[in-house]
Design an enzyme around this catalytic site. Structure first.
Site, PDB file in Angstrom:
ATOM      1  N   ASP A  44       0.818  -1.208   0.000  1.00 54.83           N
ATOM      2  CA  ASP A  44       0.000   0.000   0.000  1.00 54.83           C
ATOM      3  C   ASP A  44       0.858   1.266   0.000  1.00 54.83           C
ATOM      4  O   ASP A  44       0.436   2.299  -0.514  1.00 54.83           O
ATOM      5  CB  ASP A  44      -1.001  -0.001   1.164  1.00 54.83           C
ATOM      6  N   GLU A  85       0.344  10.644   5.599  1.00 52.41           N
ATOM      7  CA  GLU A  85       0.087   9.221   5.363  1.00 52.41           C
ATOM      8  C   GLU A  85       1.367   8.482   4.952  1.00 52.41           C
ATOM      9  O   GLU A  85       1.654   7.396   5.446  1.00 52.41           O
ATOM     10  CB  GLU A  85      -0.982   9.075   4.287  1.00 52.41           C
ATOM     11  N   GLU A 137     -11.071   6.325  -2.116  1.00 56.89           N
ATOM     12  CA  GLU A 137     -11.090   6.660  -0.688  1.00 56.89           C
ATOM     13  C   GLU A 137     -12.281   6.001   0.022  1.00 56.89           C
ATOM     14  O   GLU A 137     -12.146   5.508   1.150  1.00 56.89           O
ATOM     15  CB  GLU A 137     -11.154   8.177  -0.485  1.00 56.89           C
ATOM     16  N   GLU A 207      -9.682  -2.934  -6.179  1.00 61.49           N
ATOM     17  CA  GLU A 207      -9.606  -3.027  -4.718  1.00 61.49           C
ATOM     18  C   GLU A 207      -9.714  -4.477  -4.258  1.00 61.49           C
ATOM     19  O   GLU A 207      -8.980  -4.904  -3.372  1.00 61.49           O
ATOM     20  CB  GLU A 207     -10.694  -2.162  -4.055  1.00 61.49           C
TER      21      GLU A 207
HETATM   22  C1  HMH Z   1      -5.304   0.054  -2.472  1.00 56.10           C
HETATM   23  N1  HMH Z   1      -6.934   1.812  -2.052  1.00 56.10           N
HETATM   24  C2  HMH Z   1      -5.730   1.310  -1.790  1.00 56.10           C
HETATM   25  N2  HMH Z   1      -4.901   1.921  -0.949  1.00 56.10           N
HETATM   26  C3  HMH Z   1      -5.276   3.067  -0.327  1.00 56.10           C
HETATM   27  N3  HMH Z   1      -4.417   3.640   0.547  1.00 56.10           N
HETATM   28  C4  HMH Z   1      -6.558   3.608  -0.576  1.00 56.10           C
HETATM   29  C5  HMH Z   1      -7.368   2.933  -1.457  1.00 56.10           C
HETATM   30  C6  HMH Z   1      -7.091   4.852   0.095  1.00 56.10           C
HETATM   31  O1  HMH Z   1      -6.211   5.841   0.252  1.00 56.10           O
END
Ligand code: HMH
Length: 218
Positions: A44, A85, A137, A207
């Site tokens: 991520d 973040e 988001e 996702e």
């Molecule tokens: C895969 N989708 C993914 N990572 C993230 N951090 C977000 C959405 C939302 O910021």
């Protein structure tokens, strides 16, 4: 009712597939293998690194195409949050003993990052881009807030991650993106609305594949 609410009803099963995935369910019931969480964290960080320029591209489109000045401020706020973040990822990775500098993106992540990169093109309309931003988001917000509900069994060491995306302020932020998207979609011609709907569905698909990858699948 706005376009987004209509889509959420029409595609509720697909949305649930992305936000009630086994990865999320197992965080929530306390059975997730920590190796899966670490893989998610490592991957991520790479995704968010590509997401930052995407949000910057949405900001640029808001400046050029939006009829409401406040859009730019809302998007800028989101962009600024991403600085914290990225720092959070680095700090969290060091807690888990993960070296982010040596991590390589897996297939599902590469595919998702290329998709996000394709949306940065100046050919992609603001309406489509803001819809994608909201969807990306909103999936995390709905997923991680589920892990914080009263009856959840989320382990203490995963709570901080869940709170990043599951907190109410972020929930409000996602709602403000939803309102912008709804306003744009209400004014858009049918073909553009369809294009945005396809992008929404593609976000859901990416996702799901991202969670699958984090679980150790492909
Ligand atoms: C895969 N989708 C993914 N990572 C993230 N951090 C977000 C959405 C939302 O910021």
């Amino acid at each position: 009712m706005g376009t987004i609410e209509t889509w959420m009803m029409k595609h509720s099963l697909l949305f649930a597939g992305a936000t009630r995935h086994p990865f999320i369910r197992s965080i929530r019931d306390g059975t997730l293998h920590l190796s899966a969480f670490k893989r998610w964290l490592e991957q991520d960080y790479i995704f968010v690194s590509a997401f930052v320029p995407f949000v910057a591209s949405v900001l640029l489109k808001a400046w050029k195409e939006s009829d409401d000045n406040s859009d730019m401020e809302i998007i800028l706020n989101g962009l600024a949050t991403l600085e914290g973040e990225l720092k959070w990822f680095k700090n969290e990775a060091s807690k888990w003993g993960i070296s982010l500098s040596s991590s390589v993106p897996l297939k599902a992540n590469l595919d998702y990052c290329s998709f996000v990169e394709s949306l940065m093109s100046s050919d992609v309309e603001y309406t489509v881009a803001i819809t994608a931003y909201w969807a990306i988001e909103a999936v995390y917000q709905a997923s991680y807030s589920h892990c914080l509900e009263e009856d959840s069994n989320t382990p203490a060491e995963l709570k901080e991650a869940c709170e990043r995306w599951g907190n109410d302020v972020f929930g409000q932020y996602c709602f403000s993106l939803q309102q912008i998207a709804n306003r744009c979609l209400a004014k858009a011609p049918d073909d553009l609305v369809s294009k945005a709907e396809v992008v929404f569905l593609r976000v859901l698909k990416h996702e799901v594949e991202f969670w699958n990858m984090s679980c150790g699948g492909t």
